[in-house]
Design a protein around this motif. Sequence first.
Motif, short mmCIF file in Angstrom:
data_model
loop_
_atom_site.label_atom_id
_atom_site.label_comp_id
_atom_site.label_asym_id
_atom_site.label_seq_id
_atom_site.Cartn_x
_atom_site.Cartn_y
_atom_site.Cartn_z
N ILE A 181 0.48 -60.26 104.87
CA ILE A 181 0.16 -58.87 105.25
C ILE A 181 -0.10 -58.77 106.75
O ILE A 181 0.40 -57.87 107.43
CB ILE A 181 -1.05 -58.37 104.44
CG1 ILE A 181 -0.65 -58.21 102.96
CG2 ILE A 181 -1.56 -57.05 105.00
CD1 ILE A 181 -1.82 -57.90 102.05
N GLU A 199 3.14 -59.11 108.69
CA GLU A 199 3.95 -57.89 108.62
C GLU A 199 3.36 -56.80 109.51
O GLU A 199 4.09 -56.07 110.19
CB GLU A 199 4.02 -57.41 107.17
CG GLU A 199 4.78 -56.10 106.96
CD GLU A 199 6.25 -56.20 107.27
OE1 GLU A 199 6.90 -55.14 107.34
OE2 GLU A 199 6.75 -57.33 107.45
N SER A 253 13.29 -55.79 96.23
CA SER A 253 13.15 -55.24 97.58
C SER A 253 12.57 -56.29 98.52
O SER A 253 11.95 -57.27 98.09
CB SER A 253 12.23 -54.01 97.54
OG SER A 253 10.90 -54.41 97.22
N VAL A 303 10.05 -55.91 100.49
CA VAL A 303 8.59 -55.89 100.40
C VAL A 303 8.13 -56.77 99.24
O VAL A 303 7.19 -57.57 99.37
CB VAL A 303 8.07 -54.45 100.23
CG1 VAL A 303 6.58 -54.46 99.94
CG2 VAL A 303 8.37 -53.64 101.48
N ASP A 342 12.12 -52.15 93.01
CA ASP A 342 10.93 -52.03 93.85
C ASP A 342 9.62 -52.29 93.11
O ASP A 342 8.57 -52.46 93.73
CB ASP A 342 10.88 -50.67 94.54
CG ASP A 342 10.79 -49.50 93.57
OD1 ASP A 342 10.66 -49.74 92.35
OD2 ASP A 342 10.85 -48.34 94.02
N ARG A 354 5.24 -54.89 112.68
CA ARG A 354 5.38 -53.45 112.81
C ARG A 354 4.81 -52.94 114.13
O ARG A 354 5.37 -52.03 114.76
CB ARG A 354 4.66 -52.76 111.63
CG ARG A 354 5.37 -52.96 110.29
CD ARG A 354 4.61 -52.30 109.17
NE ARG A 354 5.32 -52.46 107.90
CZ ARG A 354 4.86 -52.02 106.73
NH1 ARG A 354 3.69 -51.40 106.68
NH2 ARG A 354 5.56 -52.21 105.62
N TYR A 381 8.74 -60.42 100.07
CA TYR A 381 7.93 -60.93 101.17
C TYR A 381 6.46 -61.06 100.80
O TYR A 381 5.78 -62.00 101.23
CB TYR A 381 8.08 -59.99 102.38
CG TYR A 381 7.57 -60.54 103.67
CD1 TYR A 381 8.25 -61.56 104.33
CD2 TYR A 381 6.40 -60.04 104.25
CE1 TYR A 381 7.78 -62.07 105.53
CE2 TYR A 381 5.92 -60.54 105.44
CZ TYR A 381 6.62 -61.55 106.09
OH TYR A 381 6.14 -62.06 107.27
N GLN A 382 5.95 -60.14 100.01
CA GLN A 382 4.51 -60.10 99.75
C GLN A 382 4.09 -60.75 98.44
O GLN A 382 2.91 -61.03 98.25
CB GLN A 382 4.02 -58.65 99.78
CG GLN A 382 4.14 -58.00 101.14
CD GLN A 382 3.48 -56.64 101.21
OE1 GLN A 382 2.99 -56.12 100.20
NE2 GLN A 382 3.46 -56.05 102.40
#
Length: 338
Positions: A326, A329, A41, A43, A73, A333, A46-47
């Motif tokens: 973090i 991101e 995924s 997320v 995920d 958002r 990216y993290q």
Amino acid sequence: MIPSSFSALVRAPKVCGRIVSNDRSLYLVETQNEQFHAQISGVMRYQTQDPREFPVVGDYVSFVQTGNVSIIDSVLPRKNLFARRAKDGSHYMQPIAANIDTLFVTVAVNRDFNIRRLERYVASACAFEVPFAIALTKIDLVEEPDLFIESVREILADVPIIALSALDGRGYAELQPFCGPEKTIAFVGSSGVGKSTLINSLLEASIMEVGEIRQTDGRGRHTTTRRLLLHRKDGTAIIDTPGMREFTLAEATQGVSDVFEEITTIAQSCKFSDCRHEGEPDCAVLDVVDDARLESWRKLEREAAFEARKTDRRAAVIEREKWKAIHKENRRREKDRW
């Protein structure tokens, strides 16, 4: 194929699967009845800062089926992970395989036999708490295979040692206790030690490509180019890995101590508590331990200590990069919200 202990961790509409192979960012995941191509995924991509947190062959994962390519995920809790330090002096770990019941450190008894290299692999297996055994291959190529078995037993007295010949089938029956439903075995070693031939014999099929051995030095070439999980008829999962020209230790301080346990024990009889075993008076280790064995211990001790310092520095960098990602991101958002 998927143990209930893992499938119970995943709730519909998500699906529990196991990583069979991966090619760059694309994974092949198997379930009880099917195989799917999948990607991690956004997320997770990216993290995640530590490569060990990405899926690796042998991992059980949670994924969602979405069209042609499913989305992974999460990686489910691992039984263990076998890894080495990435090449070229990198701070990163290179995961090799996960959830292994028995890791077979595979060594050919021809001209490529190297007891010091064996110590390196075993130190890493001990460090990552992966159960292991020794597979000595090509015993039909030497007149006295027992000499090789004894040389390994001198340093690994309590470890299973299995001598194998693909030519006449010797030793293969001794592999059976390590096999069975929901068991996973993996093979690691240098190029040309016969891992692919060994696995073909276990599968009773010519699935893995087998390479020729060079007559000049008795070494083989790479035939396995990626990690791959296969299945025997009895349900055993077998993980094949590419041959490794070099194997750098990672987080192996305790592993080195375990492999060279006799040195630690004998050192208690040295005159000085801080004895370095390099010529000090009344050094018990110098009187007892073989010079080659002692030099191997010194080398791996230095390497493990150096890699430990590198890991500590890398951990700090990873933590900073994680929080930076973090915050980035969160800003994105907030921007999208307005």
